[in-house]
Design a protein around this motif. Structure first.
Motif, PDB file in Angstrom:
ATOM      1  N   ILE A  57       1.171  -1.300  -0.063  1.00  0.00           N
ATOM      2  CA  ILE A  57       0.025  -0.354   0.002  1.00  0.00           C
ATOM      3  C   ILE A  57       0.940   1.329   0.014  1.00  0.00           C
ATOM      4  O   ILE A  57       1.248   1.420   0.652  1.00  0.00           O
TER       5      ILE A  57
ATOM      6  N   ASN B 250       0.423   4.193   2.678  1.00  0.00           N
ATOM      7  CA  ASN B 250       0.729   4.930   3.659  1.00  0.00           C
ATOM      8  C   ASN B 250       2.353   4.328   3.959  1.00  0.00           C
ATOM      9  O   ASN B 250       2.906   3.776   5.296  1.00  0.00           O
TER      10      ASN B 250
ATOM     11  N   SER C 290       4.002  -1.021   4.413  1.00  0.00           N
ATOM     12  CA  SER C 290       3.398  -1.435   4.794  1.00  0.00           C
ATOM     13  C   SER C 290       2.746  -2.805   4.297  1.00  0.00           C
ATOM     14  O   SER C 290       3.349  -3.095   2.941  1.00  0.00           O
TER      15      SER C 290
ATOM     16  N   SER D 279      -0.635  -4.942   2.857  1.00  0.00           N
ATOM     17  CA  SER D 279      -2.136  -4.885   3.325  1.00  0.00           C
ATOM     18  C   SER D 279      -2.774  -6.611   3.123  1.00  0.00           C
ATOM     19  O   SER D 279      -1.822  -7.441   3.232  1.00  0.00           O
ATOM     20  N   TRP D 280      -3.908  -6.414   3.660  1.00  0.00           N
ATOM     21  CA  TRP D 280      -4.681  -7.578   4.420  1.00  0.00           C
ATOM     22  C   TRP D 280      -5.880  -7.609   3.958  1.00  0.00           C
ATOM     23  O   TRP D 280      -6.389  -6.060   4.595  1.00  0.00           O
ATOM     24  N   SER D 281      -6.545  -8.581   4.066  1.00  0.00           N
ATOM     25  CA  SER D 281      -7.835  -8.584   4.050  1.00  0.00           C
ATOM     26  C   SER D 281      -8.873 -10.084   4.512  1.00  0.00           C
ATOM     27  O   SER D 281      -7.435 -10.879   4.438  1.00  0.00           O
TER      28      SER D 281
ATOM     29  N   SER E 283     -11.022  -5.797   6.317  1.00  0.00           N
ATOM     30  CA  SER E 283      -8.831  -5.313   5.774  1.00  0.00           C
ATOM     31  C   SER E 283      -9.453  -3.954   6.216  1.00  0.00           C
ATOM     32  O   SER E 283      -9.534  -3.010   6.910  1.00  0.00           O
ATOM     33  N   ASN E 284      -7.615  -3.924   5.492  1.00  0.00           N
ATOM     34  CA  ASN E 284      -6.779  -2.302   5.466  1.00  0.00           C
ATOM     35  C   ASN E 284      -6.752  -2.065   4.412  1.00  0.00           C
ATOM     36  O   ASN E 284      -5.751  -1.264   4.462  1.00  0.00           O
ATOM     37  N   ILE E 285      -7.460  -2.142   3.601  1.00  0.00           N
ATOM     38  CA  ILE E 285      -6.770  -2.298   1.627  1.00  0.00           C
ATOM     39  C   ILE E 285      -8.240  -0.660   1.345  1.00  0.00           C
ATOM     40  O   ILE E 285      -8.113  -0.767   0.437  1.00  0.00           O
TER      41      ILE E 285
END
Length: 177
Positions: free
Chosen positions: A68, A71, A75, A77-79, A100-102
Motif C-alpha cells: 500500500i 501508507n 506497509s 495490506s491484508w483482508s 481489511s486495511n485496503i
C-alpha cells in the motif's frame, strides 16, 4: 440530508482472461481453491484458511501481501474474505471482504469459469474464460478505471499461472502412463 450523492454510488467492474487449451472442468478446481489464492495471484504473499473448510460457503480466508504505497513502502495490506456461495454446476463462486486495511468497503466479488462460446459447449479444447466481477464502495485514493486496470492485469497473470499449473499436471500424468 444526503451530503454527497457520489459517495453512495457503488463501483462495479468486470474483467476477463482467456485460458488456452484448458477446459472449464480443469480450471474450476483452481478457482474454487479458496484458501490457496497466493499460488496464482500476483503480489499476494500469503493466503490461508481462518474458518471452515476450503471451498465451502461460509469459510473465511486471510490474504496478505499487497503493498500500500499511500501508507509507506513497508506497509502490508491484508483482508479477511468470506466465501458466500459456490456453484459447482455453472462454475462460479461469490465472496466478500469482511475486514481489511485496503479501503474496500461493502466489497463483493464473483469469479466464474465460462466457455469461450456458450453455444458450443461440446468443444472446450480451445480453452475457457475466467471472469472476475466486483462491486465496492468508492475507494479513497483510486479511480474506478485504475481499479479495473489492476484487476485486469492481475487476472491475466492468474490465467497464465493456471495454464502453467494445469499443463504441468497434464504433462506429469502423461509422463507416468
Amino acid at each position: 440530508m444526503e451530503q454527497d450523492s457520489h459517495h453512495h454510488q457503488r463501483w462495479e467492474g468486470k474483467v476477463s482472461a482467456r485460458l488456452r487449451n484448458v477446459t472449464k472442468a480443469q480450471a474450476w478446481p483452481l478457482v474454487k481453491d479458496f484458501f490457496n489464492l497466493h499460488k496464482r495471484f500476483p503480489t499476494l504473499a500469503t493466503c490461508y484458511g481462518l474458518h471452515g473448510s476450503n471451498g465451502d460457503p461460509g469459510c473465511i480466508r486471510y490474504c496478505a501481501g499487497f503493498s500500500i504505497p499511500s501508507n509507506g513502502p513497508e506497509s502490508v495490506s491484508w483482508s479477511k474474505e468470506r466465501l458466500l456461495a459456490v456453484d459447482d454446476v455453472d462454475f462460479w463462486l461469490k465472496y466478500e471482504i469482511v475486514e481489511s486495511n485496503i479501503g474496500f468497503n461493502s466489497y463483493e466479488s464473483t469469479m466464474k469459469v465460462t466457455s469461450d462460446d456458450d453455444d458450443d459447449d461440446d468443444d472446450e479444447s480451445n480453452g475457457c474464460m475466467l471472469e472476475w466481477s466486483f462491486a465496492v464502495d468508492p475507494v479513497k485514493g483510486l479511480e474506478l478505471e485504475e481499479l479495473v486496470g489492476k484487476y485486469h492485469v492481475a487476472l491475466q497473470v492468474m490465467a497464465q499461472k493456471m495454464e502453467e499449473e494445469i499443463q504441468s499436471l497434464v504433462s506429469g500424468i502423461l509422463n507416468n502412463t
